[in-house]
Scaffold this active site. Structure first.
Site, PDB file in Angstrom:
ATOM      1  N   LEU A  85       0.864  -1.175   0.000  1.00 24.27           N
ATOM      2  CA  LEU A  85       0.000   0.000   0.000  1.00 24.27           C
ATOM      3  C   LEU A  85       0.902   1.227   0.000  1.00 24.27           C
ATOM      4  CD1 LEU A  85      -2.616  -0.991   2.768  1.00 24.27           C
ATOM      5  CD2 LEU A  85      -2.950  -1.061   0.284  1.00 24.27           C
ATOM      6  N   ASP A  86       0.424   2.313  -0.616  1.00 26.25           N
ATOM      7  CA  ASP A  86       1.193   3.552  -0.580  1.00 26.25           C
ATOM      8  C   ASP A  86       1.414   3.980   0.873  1.00 26.25           C
ATOM      9  OD1 ASP A  86       1.123   3.628  -3.329  1.00 26.25           O
ATOM     10  OD2 ASP A  86      -0.608   4.988  -3.420  1.00 26.25           O
ATOM     11  N   LYS A  87       2.462   4.741   1.101  1.00 27.22           N
ATOM     12  CA  LYS A  87       2.803   5.185   2.446  1.00 27.22           C
ATOM     13  C   LYS A  87       1.610   5.822   3.148  1.00 27.22           C
ATOM     14  CE  LYS A  87       5.774   8.480   4.941  1.00 27.22           C
ATOM     15  NZ  LYS A  87       6.845   9.503   4.821  1.00 27.22           N
ATOM     16  N   THR A 125      -1.584   5.523   2.491  1.00 27.54           N
ATOM     17  CA  THR A 125      -2.833   4.762   2.418  1.00 27.54           C
ATOM     18  C   THR A 125      -2.871   3.793   3.591  1.00 27.54           C
ATOM     19  OG1 THR A 125      -2.966   4.913   0.003  1.00 27.54           O
ATOM     20  CG2 THR A 125      -4.188   3.133   1.050  1.00 27.54           C
TER      21      THR A 125
END
Length: 361
Positions: free
Chosen positions: A165-167, A169
């Protein structure tokens, strides 16, 4: 050609012969399937699990796969097409240790057994070490929590990681603790749910309300030529025969509007992925004209809309200070037991506060 990697006594070697029905397959695919059969036959080996296709590709590139002949030689091309009757020897070293050091970072464990662990990743936490983020990552927390049980097959800097997951998110993630769990989970994520095993759903707060309220975005994604830190959608391009030759990678997102706030100024949308590209939801929602609230990369230019929010909602958006995206659902087939696993995670506090203010406006 790259020389064969050094061998040692701890390595296990497997002799494989291509069957008549297996000719023409890619080397990495053939070896993955052949080794899986070998591991099924070898009770001692099966305890650790057969290597994943990603790991097999790594072994090939390291020169650990020999093709027999008058002079056995290493094959280092994963795309090599095997021929029936060809004989290979695979040298399988012990799993690589997880190099990142364990760090005492709070870990929200949703589920754990001997094979895997499901965690709730908070916003602001990077998944694995990378340039600019060498420590204080989810992997560092997992190494501290799992110790020697963490799989090293995902790569030295990403032990056990099968998706990310993106940082900024938040949401659910599953991590492999053994090689066989890594192989099984990696296969499910590679299929992106097309085999019916994997399900993933996200909650996102968007500017405006998409029309139609339920639909699919099918637009290829590639790294932006103007800003390498951003991704971008690409226009469809057909050749002279009408075939789609659009560059980039195929990306498909299914969305459904669940709630509308402030007379349609903001909507709560559920997104389900058919593919898993970098920033996919953020890019696709921006592509259809409805960027995520708080997105500093794709949601700029929304100040006029933000000004229409109530003071309380605007303050909650400022406190959010990230894209309003949360991975709320994760379902998969347990890679060892075959049991259906399903997990849901409510909105984190920062997104919940924003929703509450939007509901009151």
């Amino acid at each position: 050609m790259m020389p064969a990697a050094p061998r040692n006594e701890e390595e296990k070697r497997y002799a494989l012969t291509v069957a008549e029905t297996e000719g023409g397959a890619r080397l990495d695919k053939y070896l993955t399937e052949a080794l899986a059969r070998k591991f099924d036959e070898d009770e001692a080996a099966s305890a650790g699990g057969a290597p994943s296709r990603a790991r097999v590709k790594q072994l090939i590139e390291e020169g650990r796969v020999l093709i027999e002949g008058t002079r056995p030689r290493p094959l280092t091309e994963p795309s090599y097409r095997v021929k029936r009757g060809e004989k290979f020897e695979v040298a399988l070293p012990p799993p690589l240790p997880a190099k990142p050091e364990g760090q005492a970072i709070p870990l929200d464990v949703v589920y754990e057994d001997a094979e895997l662990i499901v965690v709730m990743k908070p916003a602001g936490l990077v998944v694995h070490p990378a340039p600019g983020n060498h420590d204080m990552t989810l992997v560092n927390a997992l190494v501290a929590h799992c110790g020697d049980t963490l799989s090293g097959i995902g790569g030295e800097r990403r032990p056990g990681i099968v998706h990310r997951l993106d940082k900024e998110t938040s949401g659910l993630m599953v991590v492999a603790k053994t090689d066989r769990a890594h192989r099984g989970l990696a296969e499910q994520f590679a299929a992106h749910g097309r085999d019916g095993k994997l399900t993933r759903a996200y909650k996102a707060l968007l500017w405006g309300v998409p029309s139609p309220k339920k639909g699919t975005v099918n637009a290829n994604i590639a790294r932006s030529t103007h800003n390498r830190s951003k991704m971008a959608t690409l226009k469809t391009r057909l050749d002279d025969e009408g075939e789609d030759v659009t560059a980039g990678r195929i990306a498909i997102t299914h969305y459904k509007v669940e709630r509308e706030y402030s007379d349609g100024l903001v909507s709560l949308v559920e997104c389900r992925l058919e593919t898993g590209r970098t920033h996919q939801i953020r890019v696709h929602m921006t592509y259809i004209g409805h960027p995520l609230l708080g997105d500093p990369t794709y949601g700029t230019g929304m100040k006029s809309r933000a000004a229409k929010l109530t003071d309380e909602a605007r303050a909650a958006l400022t406190r959010l200070n990230r894209q309003a995206l949360h991975a709320w659902h994760l379902g998969f087939e347990h890679p060892v037991t075959g049991e259906r696993m399903s997990f849901n995670a409510p909105l984190p506090e920062d997104m919940r506060e924003l929703v509450e203010e939007l509901e009151g406006s």
